[in-house]
Design an enzyme around this catalytic site. Structure first.
Site, PDB file in Angstrom:
ATOM      1  CB  ALA A  65     -29.898   4.282  23.656  1.00 13.89           C
ATOM      2  N   GLY A 110     -32.608   8.592  22.299  1.00 15.25           N
ATOM      3  CA  GLY A 110     -31.918   9.137  23.474  1.00 15.25           C
ATOM      4  C   GLY A 110     -31.164  10.421  23.155  1.00 15.25           C
ATOM      5  CD  GLU A 113     -35.772   9.652  25.141  1.00 14.10           C
ATOM      6  OE1 GLU A 113     -34.870   8.847  24.809  1.00 14.10           O
ATOM      7  OE2 GLU A 113     -36.785   9.307  25.775  1.00 14.10           O
ATOM      8  CD  GLU A 133     -36.654   6.298  21.473  1.00 12.63           C
ATOM      9  OE1 GLU A 133     -37.298   6.911  20.592  1.00 12.63           O
ATOM     10  OE2 GLU A 133     -35.919   6.875  22.297  1.00 12.63           O
TER      11      GLU A 133
HETATM   12  C1  HXC Z   1     -25.726   1.878  17.533  1.00 13.82           C
HETATM   13  C2  HXC Z   1     -25.686   3.075  15.599  1.00 13.82           C
HETATM   14  C3  HXC Z   1     -26.837   3.798  15.993  1.00 13.82           C
HETATM   15  C4  HXC Z   1     -27.404   3.491  17.254  1.00 13.82           C
HETATM   16  C5  HXC Z   1     -26.230   4.491  14.059  1.00 13.82           C
HETATM   17  N1  HXC Z   1     -25.353   3.540  14.396  1.00 13.82           N
HETATM   18  N2  HXC Z   1     -27.156   4.665  15.015  1.00 13.82           N
HETATM   19  N3  HXC Z   1     -25.153   2.121  16.368  1.00 13.82           N
HETATM   20  N4  HXC Z   1     -26.824   2.522  17.981  1.00 13.82           N
HETATM   21  N5  HXC Z   1     -28.463   4.147  17.751  1.00 13.82           N
HETATM   22  C6  HXC Z   1     -24.200   3.057  13.625  1.00 13.82           C
HETATM   23  C7  HXC Z   1     -24.627   2.182  12.466  1.00 13.82           C
HETATM   24  O1  HXC Z   1     -24.850   0.859  12.876  1.00 13.82           O
HETATM   25  C8  HXC Z   1     -23.420   2.306  11.550  1.00 13.82           C
HETATM   26  O2  HXC Z   1     -22.361   1.508  12.031  1.00 13.82           O
HETATM   27  C9  HXC Z   1     -22.983   3.758  11.767  1.00 13.82           C
HETATM   28  O3  HXC Z   1     -23.536   4.160  13.036  1.00 13.82           O
HETATM   29  C10 HXC Z   1     -23.522   4.683  10.688  1.00 13.82           C
HETATM   30  O4  HXC Z   1     -24.930   4.519  10.611  1.00 13.82           O
HETATM   31  P1  HXC Z   1     -25.712   4.216   9.244  1.00 13.82           P
HETATM   32  O5  HXC Z   1     -27.028   3.605   9.618  1.00 13.82           O
HETATM   33  O6  HXC Z   1     -24.868   3.465   8.294  1.00 13.82           O
HETATM   34  O7  HXC Z   1     -25.915   5.702   8.706  1.00 13.82           O
HETATM   35  P2  HXC Z   1     -27.098   6.270   7.814  1.00 13.82           P
HETATM   36  O8  HXC Z   1     -27.445   5.312   6.711  1.00 13.82           O
HETATM   37  O9  HXC Z   1     -26.684   7.634   7.448  1.00 13.82           O
HETATM   38  O10 HXC Z   1     -28.372   6.325   8.768  1.00 13.82           O
HETATM   39  C11 HXC Z   1     -28.368   7.202   9.878  1.00 13.82           C
HETATM   40  C12 HXC Z   1     -29.560   6.852  10.839  1.00 13.82           C
HETATM   41  C13 HXC Z   1     -29.530   5.362  11.200  1.00 13.82           C
HETATM   42  C14 HXC Z   1     -30.873   7.225  10.138  1.00 13.82           C
HETATM   43  C15 HXC Z   1     -29.382   7.756  12.046  1.00 13.82           C
HETATM   44  O11 HXC Z   1     -28.201   5.041  11.638  1.00 13.82           O
HETATM   45  C16 HXC Z   1     -30.485   5.005  12.260  1.00 13.82           C
HETATM   46  O12 HXC Z   1     -31.694   4.874  12.052  1.00 13.82           O
HETATM   47  N6  HXC Z   1     -29.977   4.805  13.496  1.00 13.82           N
HETATM   48  C17 HXC Z   1     -30.767   4.359  14.625  1.00 13.82           C
HETATM   49  C18 HXC Z   1     -31.652   5.474  15.147  1.00 13.82           C
HETATM   50  C19 HXC Z   1     -32.532   4.978  16.307  1.00 13.82           C
HETATM   51  O13 HXC Z   1     -33.364   4.080  16.149  1.00 13.82           O
HETATM   52  N7  HXC Z   1     -32.348   5.580  17.489  1.00 13.82           N
HETATM   53  C20 HXC Z   1     -33.079   5.230  18.700  1.00 13.82           C
HETATM   54  C21 HXC Z   1     -32.304   4.223  19.504  1.00 13.82           C
HETATM   55  S1  HXC Z   1     -33.205   3.651  20.914  1.00 13.82           S
HETATM   56  P3  HXC Z   1     -21.787   0.300  11.128  1.00 13.82           P
HETATM   57  O14 HXC Z   1     -20.733  -0.324  11.983  1.00 13.82           O
HETATM   58  O15 HXC Z   1     -22.944  -0.583  10.829  1.00 13.82           O
HETATM   59  O16 HXC Z   1     -21.254   0.994   9.901  1.00 13.82           O
HETATM   60  C22 HXC Z   1     -32.986   4.864  22.051  1.00 13.82           C
HETATM   61  C23 HXC Z   1     -33.578   4.611  23.409  1.00 13.82           C
HETATM   62  C24 HXC Z   1     -33.257   5.681  24.427  1.00 13.82           C
HETATM   63  O17 HXC Z   1     -32.390   5.871  21.812  1.00 13.82           O
HETATM   64  C25 HXC Z   1     -33.259   5.095  25.800  1.00 13.82           C
HETATM   65  C26 HXC Z   1     -32.902   6.034  26.933  1.00 13.82           C
HETATM   66  C27 HXC Z   1     -31.721   6.833  26.820  1.00 13.82           C
END
Ligand code: HXC
Length: 259
Positions: A65, A110, A113, A133
């Site tokens: 998400a 998400g 999921e 998460e």
């Molecule tokens: C918003 C995101 C994002 C996310 C990545 N980006 N994941 N933006 N929400 N979930 C954006 C980054 O901010 C960045 O934008 C661009 O995508 C590239 O990501 P990087 O981090 O620079 O890439 P990398 O170093 O290769 O790392 C990849 C990654 C990391 C390991 C996937 O991005 C990461 O940990 N993302 C979050 C993963 C996460 O925690 N997901 C769970 C979310 S909570 P900019 O503009 O900064 O360059 C969830 C709840 C579900 O899903 C609820 C119900 C549906």
């Protein structure tokens, strides 16, 4: 069907839905959820569509998400904002046709999921799965605490949920999170091959078999067996059952019409 955050292509009865927010690794915001819900309804009603593939393309499935959209939400906002994801995921899971998730790169939070709403998951060898998460101070709120343990068992699901660690495609295969791992450049070809196989079967039989499995998981064994027996009987009212058995006896391939 034209959307802003997903691309929908329909070819030979197979619909491919591709998440399309590459700048943010296909992060899922409420627009994506609303468009996914809409496409699930539309493809569900389109009789020419016999199977659906959900993918993020060849680089990333979805990194979860949209954290930037969630960061400043209040508890009241979340109670409302979670509804689009719940609605989309339930509609996808309960589509009356087979849904295959074709997963390359990250399938996190998400995104992971979302893959759990599909009937079958095919992973590219570069896929990584995780529910991170917990590292954000929240929990998997898109069905991760419910669908994942039902798929891979409570122990392994809790390890993934409590640690937030990512696992490889091979590990995902080992624990039963995915059905198959294929070379990355073969991902869509393999998904389409499987979709075509499902599409050639009787559509009503597929729907009722899917319903037996999905509904059965919510019932005790006795109720599930009764439900299965009723669905089994119902199929004898279809032309496809007559055709399937006639074709066997005549030693030819069946030509199912989905009725
Ligand atoms: C918003 C995101 C994002 C996310 C990545 N980006 N994941 N933006 N929400 N979930 C954006 C980054 O901010 C960045 O934008 C661009 O995508 C590239 O990501 P990087 O981090 O620079 O890439 P990398 O170093 O290769 O790392 C990849 C990654 C990391 C390991 C996937 O991005 C990461 O940990 N993302 C979050 C993963 C996460 O925690 N997901 C769970 C979310 S909570 P900019 O503009 O900064 O360059 C969830 C709840 C579900 O899903 C609820 C119900 C549906």
């Amino acid at each position: 069907m034209t959307y802003e955050t997903i691309i929908v292509e329909i070819e030979e009865g197979i619909a491919t839905v591709t998440l399309n927010r590459p700048d943010v690794l296909n992060a899922l915001n409420s627009q994506v959820f609303n468009e996914l819900a809409d496409v699930a309804v539309n493809l569900g009603e389109d009789d020419s569509v016999r199977a659906v593939i959900i993918t993020g393309g060849d680089k990333v499935f979805a990194a979860g998400a949209d954290i930037k959209a969630m960061a400043s939400l209040t508890a009241v906002d979340v109670a409302a904002s979670v509804r689009p994801s719940l609605r989309a995921f339930n509609l996808l899971e309960n589509m009356h046709k087979p849904v295959i998730a074709a997963i390359a790169g990250y399938a996190l939070g998400g995104g992971c999921e979302l893959t759990l709403t599909a009937d079958v998951r095919i992973a590219a060898d570069n896929a990584q799965f995780g529910l991170p998460e917990i590292k954000l101070g929240i929990l998997p709120g898109g069905g991760g605490t419910q669908r994942l343990p039902r798929l891979i068992g409570a122990g392994k699901a809790k390890e993934l949920i409590f640690s937030g660690d990512f696992i490889s495609a091979e590990e995902a295969l080992r624990v039963g999170l995915v059905n198959k791992v294929v070379p990355a450049d073969q991902l869509l070809t393999e998904a389409k091959k499987m979709a075509k196989k499902f599409a050639a079967r009787g559509a009503v039989a597929i729907y009722l078999a899917k319903s037996c499995v999905n509904e059965g998981l919510r019932m005790d064994l006795e109720m599930g067996l009764q439900y299965e027996h009723k669905c089994f009987g119902l199929l004898f009212a279809t032309e496809d059952q007559k055709e399937g058995m006639k074709a066997f006896i005549e030693k030819r391939k069946p030509n199912f019409q989905g009725k």
